[in-house]
Design a protein around this motif. Structure first.
Motif, PDB file in Angstrom:
ATOM      1  N   SER A   1       0.802  -1.225   0.000  1.00 19.19           N
ATOM      2  CA  SER A   1       0.000   0.000   0.000  1.00 19.19           C
ATOM      3  C   SER A   1       0.831   1.270   0.000  1.00 19.19           C
ATOM      4  O   SER A   1       0.278   2.370  -0.098  1.00 19.19           O
ATOM      5  CB  SER A   1      -0.956   0.008   1.196  1.00 19.19           C
ATOM      6  N   ALA A   2       2.155   1.148   0.138  1.00 18.68           N
ATOM      7  CA  ALA A   2       3.022   2.326   0.003  1.00 18.68           C
ATOM      8  C   ALA A   2       3.320   2.612  -1.466  1.00 18.68           C
ATOM      9  O   ALA A   2       4.091   3.519  -1.770  1.00 18.68           O
ATOM     10  CB  ALA A   2       4.317   2.132   0.785  1.00 18.68           C
ATOM     11  N   HIS A   3       2.715   1.841  -2.364  1.00 18.56           N
ATOM     12  CA  HIS A   3       2.829   2.069  -3.812  1.00 18.56           C
ATOM     13  C   HIS A   3       1.457   2.429  -4.353  1.00 18.56           C
ATOM     14  O   HIS A   3       0.441   1.890  -3.927  1.00 18.56           O
ATOM     15  CB  HIS A   3       3.344   0.812  -4.521  1.00 18.56           C
ATOM     16  N   GLY A   4       1.437   3.331  -5.323  1.00 19.71           N
ATOM     17  CA  GLY A   4       0.175   3.674  -5.957  1.00 19.71           C
ATOM     18  C   GLY A   4      -0.674   4.563  -5.070  1.00 19.71           C
ATOM     19  O   GLY A   4      -0.206   5.579  -4.555  1.00 19.71           O
ATOM     20  N   PHE A   5      -1.917   4.172  -4.861  1.00 22.02           N
ATOM     21  CA  PHE A   5      -2.881   5.030  -4.164  1.00 22.02           C
ATOM     22  C   PHE A   5      -3.599   4.234  -3.084  1.00 22.02           C
ATOM     23  O   PHE A   5      -3.972   3.075  -3.299  1.00 22.02           O
ATOM     24  CB  PHE A   5      -3.908   5.581  -5.163  1.00 22.02           C
TER      25      PHE A   5
ATOM     26  N   GLU B   1      -2.532  -7.241   3.336  1.00 24.01           N
ATOM     27  CA  GLU B   1      -1.414  -6.552   3.984  1.00 24.01           C
ATOM     28  C   GLU B   1      -1.782  -6.270   5.432  1.00 24.01           C
ATOM     29  O   GLU B   1      -2.967  -6.113   5.768  1.00 24.01           O
ATOM     30  CB  GLU B   1      -1.109  -5.237   3.263  1.00 24.01           C
ATOM     31  N   ILE B   2      -0.777  -6.190   6.295  1.00 22.92           N
ATOM     32  CA  ILE B   2      -0.951  -5.784   7.686  1.00 22.92           C
ATOM     33  C   ILE B   2      -0.209  -4.471   7.879  1.00 22.92           C
ATOM     34  O   ILE B   2       0.937  -4.324   7.451  1.00 22.92           O
ATOM     35  CB  ILE B   2      -0.399  -6.831   8.678  1.00 22.92           C
ATOM     36  N   ASN B   3      -0.871  -3.512   8.511  1.00 21.28           N
ATOM     37  CA  ASN B   3      -0.254  -2.210   8.767  1.00 21.28           C
ATOM     38  C   ASN B   3      -0.296  -1.911  10.258  1.00 21.28           C
ATOM     39  O   ASN B   3      -1.315  -2.134  10.912  1.00 21.28           O
ATOM     40  CB  ASN B   3      -0.996  -1.111   7.992  1.00 21.28           C
ATOM     41  N   LEU B   4       0.806  -1.413  10.783  1.00 21.64           N
ATOM     42  CA  LEU B   4       0.885  -1.047  12.197  1.00 21.64           C
ATOM     43  C   LEU B   4       0.664   0.451  12.349  1.00 21.64           C
ATOM     44  O   LEU B   4       1.350   1.256  11.717  1.00 21.64           O
ATOM     45  CB  LEU B   4       2.243  -1.439  12.776  1.00 21.64           C
TER      46      LEU B   4
ATOM     47  N   LYS C   1       5.417 -14.321  10.892  1.00 21.15           N
ATOM     48  CA  LYS C   1       4.172 -15.093  10.956  1.00 21.15           C
ATOM     49  C   LYS C   1       3.350 -15.045   9.675  1.00 21.15           C
ATOM     50  O   LYS C   1       2.457 -15.872   9.481  1.00 21.15           O
ATOM     51  CB  LYS C   1       3.306 -14.587  12.121  1.00 21.15           C
ATOM     52  N   VAL C   2       3.594 -14.051   8.808  1.00 21.86           N
ATOM     53  CA  VAL C   2       2.743 -13.896   7.624  1.00 21.86           C
ATOM     54  C   VAL C   2       3.577 -13.878   6.355  1.00 21.86           C
ATOM     55  O   VAL C   2       4.774 -13.591   6.370  1.00 21.86           O
ATOM     56  CB  VAL C   2       1.895 -12.605   7.715  1.00 21.86           C
ATOM     57  N   SER C   3       2.921 -14.165   5.259  1.00 24.87           N
ATOM     58  CA  SER C   3       3.579 -14.111   3.947  1.00 24.87           C
ATOM     59  C   SER C   3       3.193 -12.859   3.174  1.00 24.87           C
ATOM     60  O   SER C   3       3.727 -12.618   2.089  1.00 24.87           O
ATOM     61  CB  SER C   3       3.209 -15.354   3.127  1.00 24.87           C
ATOM     62  N   ILE C   4       2.256 -12.074   3.704  1.00 23.32           N
ATOM     63  CA  ILE C   4       1.811 -10.848   3.046  1.00 23.32           C
ATOM     64  C   ILE C   4       2.656  -9.670   3.534  1.00 23.32           C
ATOM     65  O   ILE C   4       3.367  -9.782   4.545  1.00 23.32           O
ATOM     66  CB  ILE C   4       0.311 -10.592   3.319  1.00 23.32           C
ATOM     67  N   PRO C   5       2.619  -8.523   2.832  1.00 19.64           N
ATOM     68  CA  PRO C   5       3.415  -7.375   3.261  1.00 19.64           C
ATOM     69  C   PRO C   5       3.016  -6.858   4.642  1.00 19.64           C
ATOM     70  O   PRO C   5       1.858  -6.953   5.056  1.00 19.64           O
ATOM     71  CB  PRO C   5       3.123  -6.318   2.185  1.00 19.64           C
ATOM     72  N   VAL C   6       3.997  -6.307   5.333  1.00 14.81           N
ATOM     73  CA  VAL C   6       3.793  -5.628   6.617  1.00 14.81           C
ATOM     74  C   VAL C   6       4.323  -4.209   6.467  1.00 14.81           C
ATOM     75  O   VAL C   6       5.491  -4.006   6.103  1.00 14.81           O
ATOM     76  CB  VAL C   6       4.514  -6.346   7.772  1.00 14.81           C
TER      77      VAL C   6
END
Length: 343
Positions: free
Chosen positions: A9-13, A93-96, A131-136
């Motif tokens: 999510s740090a790419h695009g919009f 994605e997971i975001n902190l 723990k995850v394979s998706i972006p953090v």
């Protein structure tokens, strides 16, 4: 466009996570306006997920990918556990959250106050990545209170990179933990867009997106270009502007993802939402739970105030159904016709 091309999510919009606003109903509506933008959940605390005994409430969502689960928490093990649940529930994605300045998060030592505890942030990112394979990713401010130390921000982002994080979304203001309300925190601290570009200059291979004070998707494109001796950023995030005037999102796919599909009219967007509203009502939901998110659909248009007023006054009534939305739309169309005849 396949999901893998979205990267993170740090790419695009992306549309910013907004507490009490970007719930599942809001995201369904926003997805009618843009097929490609990253949509965020509201911030969900790890405690609510672990101890709330209601995973569908906190993690449930529609097929609105790419979608991000934003977590609020400080305990690495709890963050890792909740991140894994988020992946299992279909988030991309997971975001902190390291940016919210409200008293509620300060009292729990989460949100923006974590900027003063970079080790806790990096440990949390590392635990989630394992723990995850998706972006953090991490969403944060550029500093706290009156701190003007750019090197501190460099160290903060550097710790996220060392922990294996995939990107950072920087709200280009400091967060004031005392003396300003959450609303004032979005408006009073000065914007420092150059700091965000300088972070990208420091870490050229790391995904960096910008948030704060951006009024339209069109104006956001300027941040994806070099500015004098400072580099282009990777992504743009809009918050309140996109919520209050949601039809802005209809231009995102063309501007940011080179998708030249026809842009739907406001009425087409609304009518495409009808089946979801009917399903929600049949499942025992209330009309206002969805309609509150579409109040701004006709923002700035003839009949827009009539639309907003009629929905606001009638969607809360007992037994309110789709006919309330249809009547509000008719008021808009009647006003447009009246103005056309008058001209």
């Amino acid at each position: 466009m396949s999901l893998i091309e979205y990267k993170n999510s740090a790419h695009g919009f992306s549309v910013a996570p907004m507490l009490d606003w970007t719930d599942r109903h809001c995201r369904v509506f926003h997805r009618k306006l843009t097929r490609h933008a990253w949509l965020y959940s509201e911030m969900v605390t790890t405690g609510a997920i672990i101890y709330g005994n209601n995973l569908p409430r906190f993690l449930g969502h529609e097929f609105d990918e790419p979608v991000v689960l934003q977590l609020g928490g400080a305990d690495a093990l709890e963050l890792a556990h909740c991140a894994k649940l988020g992946e299992e529930w279909g988030y991309n994605e997971i975001n902190l959250n390291v940016g919210c300045p409200s008293d509620r998060v300060q009292n729990n030592m989460i949100g923006a106050c974590l900027m003063d505890h970079p080790k806790i942030v990096s440990e949390g990112v590392d635990a989630m990545k394992q723990k995850v394979s998706i972006p953090v990713t991490v969403k944060s401010r550029i500093g706290l209170d009156d701190n003007e130390d750019f090197n501190k921000l460099v160290d903060f982002v550097g710790g996220i990179i060392e922990a294996g994080g995939n990107g950072v979304i920087l709200h280009a203001r400091n967060a004031w933990l005392q003396g300003l309300s959450p609303k004032e925190n979005r408006e009073v601290p000065p914007l420092r867009y150059d700091w965000v570009r300088r972070i990208k200059q420091t870490f050229p291979d790391f995904s960096i997106a910008i948030n704060g004070g951006i009024a339209t998707p069109e104006s956001g494109l300027d941040f994806l270009k070099n500015e004098q001796d400072l580099p282009a950023l990777d992504g743009v995030m809009l918050g309140r502007a996109a919520y209050e005037n949601p039809y802005l999102l209809s231009s995102v796919d063309n501007l940011y993802y080179q998708d030249n599909a026809p842009i739907p009219s406001r009425q087409q967007v609304l009518e495409s939402l009808y089946p979801y509203i009917e399903s929600h009502l049949q499942d025992g939901g209330k009309l206002h739970q969805v309609s509150r998110h579409i109040l701004g659909l006709f923002h700035g248009m003839p009949g827009g105030r009539l639309w907003r007023r009629y929905l606001s006054e009638n969607a809360f009534k007992e037994g309110a159904g789709l006919e309330v939305v249809e009547t509000a739309l008719q008021k808009v169309n009647d006003e447009i016709y009246r103005m056309e005849q008058a001209s």
